[in-house]
Design a protein around this motif. Structure first.
Motif, short mmCIF file in Angstrom:
data_model
loop_
_atom_site.label_atom_id
_atom_site.label_comp_id
_atom_site.label_asym_id
_atom_site.label_seq_id
_atom_site.Cartn_x
_atom_site.Cartn_y
_atom_site.Cartn_z
N ALA A 1 0.81 -1.18 -0.08
CA ALA A 1 -0.02 0.06 -0.07
C ALA A 1 0.78 1.16 0.02
CB ALA A 1 -1.02 0.02 1.21
N ASP A 2 1.95 1.32 0.87
CA ASP A 2 2.87 2.50 0.96
C ASP A 2 3.30 2.67 -0.53
OD1 ASP A 2 1.98 2.59 3.47
OD2 ASP A 2 3.88 1.88 4.37
N GLN A 3 3.89 1.59 -1.17
CA GLN A 3 4.76 1.60 -2.41
C GLN A 3 3.80 2.25 -3.65
OE1 GLN A 3 5.96 -2.56 -2.88
NE2 GLN A 3 7.82 -1.99 -2.12
N GLN B 1 -10.59 -3.45 3.45
CA GLN B 1 -10.61 -2.18 3.78
C GLN B 1 -9.37 -1.20 4.37
OE1 GLN B 1 -13.94 -0.57 3.09
NE2 GLN B 1 -12.61 1.30 3.74
N ALA B 2 -8.56 -2.28 4.98
CA ALA B 2 -7.44 -1.54 5.72
C ALA B 2 -6.54 -0.97 4.52
CB ALA B 2 -6.71 -2.85 6.43
N PHE B 3 -6.56 -1.91 3.61
CA PHE B 3 -5.60 -1.23 2.38
C PHE B 3 -6.07 -0.18 1.62
CE2 PHE B 3 -3.62 -1.45 -1.79
CZ PHE B 3 -2.23 -2.28 -1.66
N ALA B 4 -7.30 0.13 1.56
CA ALA B 4 -8.12 1.18 0.95
C ALA B 4 -7.65 2.43 2.25
CB ALA B 4 -9.57 1.12 0.90
N ASN B 5 -7.82 2.15 3.42
CA ASN B 5 -7.76 3.29 4.42
C ASN B 5 -6.38 3.79 4.35
OD1 ASN B 5 -10.47 2.85 4.93
ND2 ASN B 5 -9.90 1.73 7.02
N GLY C 1 -3.27 10.39 1.30
CA GLY C 1 -3.72 11.33 0.46
C GLY C 1 -3.91 10.83 -0.88
N VAL C 2 -4.05 9.57 -1.13
CA VAL C 2 -4.63 8.86 -2.48
C VAL C 2 -5.83 9.04 -2.67
CG1 VAL C 2 -4.36 6.98 -3.84
CG2 VAL C 2 -2.57 7.52 -2.46
N ASN C 3 -6.44 9.33 -3.98
CA ASN C 3 -7.88 9.35 -4.26
C ASN C 3 -8.34 7.84 -4.50
OD1 ASN C 3 -10.44 9.87 -5.11
ND2 ASN C 3 -9.86 11.09 -6.66
N VAL C 4 -8.71 7.11 -3.71
CA VAL C 4 -9.08 5.75 -3.98
C VAL C 4 -10.67 5.43 -4.07
CG1 VAL C 4 -8.93 5.41 -1.53
CG2 VAL C 4 -8.37 3.43 -3.01
N ASN C 5 -10.80 4.70 -4.83
CA ASN C 5 -12.24 3.95 -4.95
C ASN C 5 -12.26 2.68 -5.13
OD1 ASN C 5 -13.21 6.74 -5.99
ND2 ASN C 5 -11.95 6.02 -7.88
N ILE C 6 -13.36 2.08 -4.21
CA ILE C 6 -13.48 0.71 -4.01
C ILE C 6 -14.56 0.18 -5.32
CG2 ILE C 6 -14.40 -1.13 -2.71
CD1 ILE C 6 -13.09 0.23 -0.20
N ARG C 7 -13.77 -0.85 -6.10
CA ARG C 7 -15.01 -1.20 -7.15
C ARG C 7 -15.30 -2.65 -6.73
NH1 ARG C 7 -16.18 3.35 -8.59
NH2 ARG C 7 -15.10 4.23 -10.26
#
Ligand code: SF4
Length: 340
Positions: free
Chosen positions: A269-271, A305-309, A315-321
């Motif tokens: 996730a950090d990468q 969800q933890a990855f998305a959070n 500061g990444v704009n993330v959408n869950i599909r």
């Protein structure tokens, strides 16, 4: 063998009618029947003379495929398996969502990219689809009463590896004389063919470009997407994506399918967040549809969800599909394989 009219550009269609001694305005009428009205028989074309309809029917067809399977899910997602005269088959999917009706089209039969988690690549590439065969997938779900509103090039195949047919189909989709869709309602998803992305940036088509990243470092990407990753590094890919953004001013979507224990750690996730900060982009996190005989799984909801959070916190704009059509062989290529 009759030619399918869907393979002709509007200009070619006008020329064909002039060659039949018809007035040029007939082309406009014919195009209206082919695209907005999605006629599947020449008989329906009531404002064309009977002799013209007969002439057209003797030289051309309006559809080239037959529907050999149809799966409709509880969420109304509908998947069709189409068979072409050479016996090759392809899937097309309608995803209804309120007034939005999105069709997911395939651009190739099979795929040469060999992504490790994908059903479409398991048997390699059979052949490219023609522009008409791509358009037919859309028209199968389109009518004046229930128009298709969005088209995503996310089915089987790599669209940029079938560049000319893909672009011809897109141009007809957005042509006022064709389906008249806004280019913004079209998404082209690529595994990341850098030359193709650069070429696409030069077309005057402001579509949405989605890049299948699926791994946040080159080493893992070479395992998951070997063909694409061996052609270009992630840095080279992001440079090409930036070129597309500079030329078309359309934010890039990076697609990342979470695979349990493979690419879903905090480090990943950090990468991924670091990569996302290099270009104007948003990230679509996708859940994985398991494929028969492949060992990948989707992580559980908590991990997902933890990855998305973690991305959002950086500061990444993330959408869950989340997956649609999960009871209809949802992974692309799966229905085709099962009905083979
Ligand atoms: S994920 Fe896309 S590019 Fe990769 S094998 Fe499947 S269809 Fe081809």
């Amino acid at each position: 063998m009759s030619r399918c009219l869907l393979n002709l550009t509007p200009d070619q269609l006008r020329d064909a009618l002039v060659a039949m001694n018809e007035k040029p305005f007939r082309a406009k009428q014919l195009l209206q029947w082919i695209y907005p009205k999605a006629a599947s028989e020449f008989e329906e074309m009531s404002n064309l003379s009977k002799p013209l309809r007969e002439n057209l029917a003797s030289e051309f067809t309006l559809r080239s495929a037959t529907v050999v399977a149809e799966n409709v899910c509880a969420d109304n997602t509908c998947k069709l398996l189409l068979e072409f005269p050479d016996g090759e088959r392809v899937e097309t999917v309608l995803i209804p969502d309120g007034t939005r009706r999105t069709v997911c089209v395939s651009t190739q039969i099979g795929c040469a990219m060999g992504c490790a988690f994908c059903a479409s690549g398991l048997d390699g590439l059979a052949r490219n689809l023609t522009a008409g065969e791509i358009l037919e997938q859309v028209l199968r779900f389109h009518s004046l009463e229930t128009p298709v509103t969005n088209v995503v090039f996310m089915g089987s195949g790599e669209p940029l590896a079938n560049y000319d047919a893909t672009i011809q189909a897109i141009r007809i989709l957005i042509d006022p004389a064709g389906l008249n869709l806004s280019a913004r309602k079209i998404t082209l998803s690529t595994v990341g063919l850098v030359k193709g992305i650069r070429r696409l940036a030069e077309e005057d088509i402001p579509l949405t470009l989605a890049i299948s990243l699926h791994a946040p470092n080159d080493e893992l990407r070479r395992e998951l997407l070997p063909t694409a990753a061996n052609k270009a590094t992630i840095e080279e890919l992001l440079d090409a994506a930036q070129e597309f953004y500079d030329a078309r001013h359309r934010e890039i979507t990076l697609e990342y399918t979470l695979l349990d224990g493979v690419n879903d750690s905090n480090l990943h996730a950090d990468q991924l967040a670091n990569l996302a900060h290099q270009i104007r982009c948003n990230i679509n996190l996708l859940s994985y549809n398991p494929v028969e005989n492949l060992d990948f799984q989707c992580p559980n909801e908590v991990r997902f969800q933890a990855f998305a959070n973690r991305l959002s916190q950086r500061g990444v704009n993330v959408n869950i599909r989340t997956s649609r059509g999960s009871d209809a062989d949802a992974a692309c290529g799966q229905l085709r394989r099962r009905k083979a």
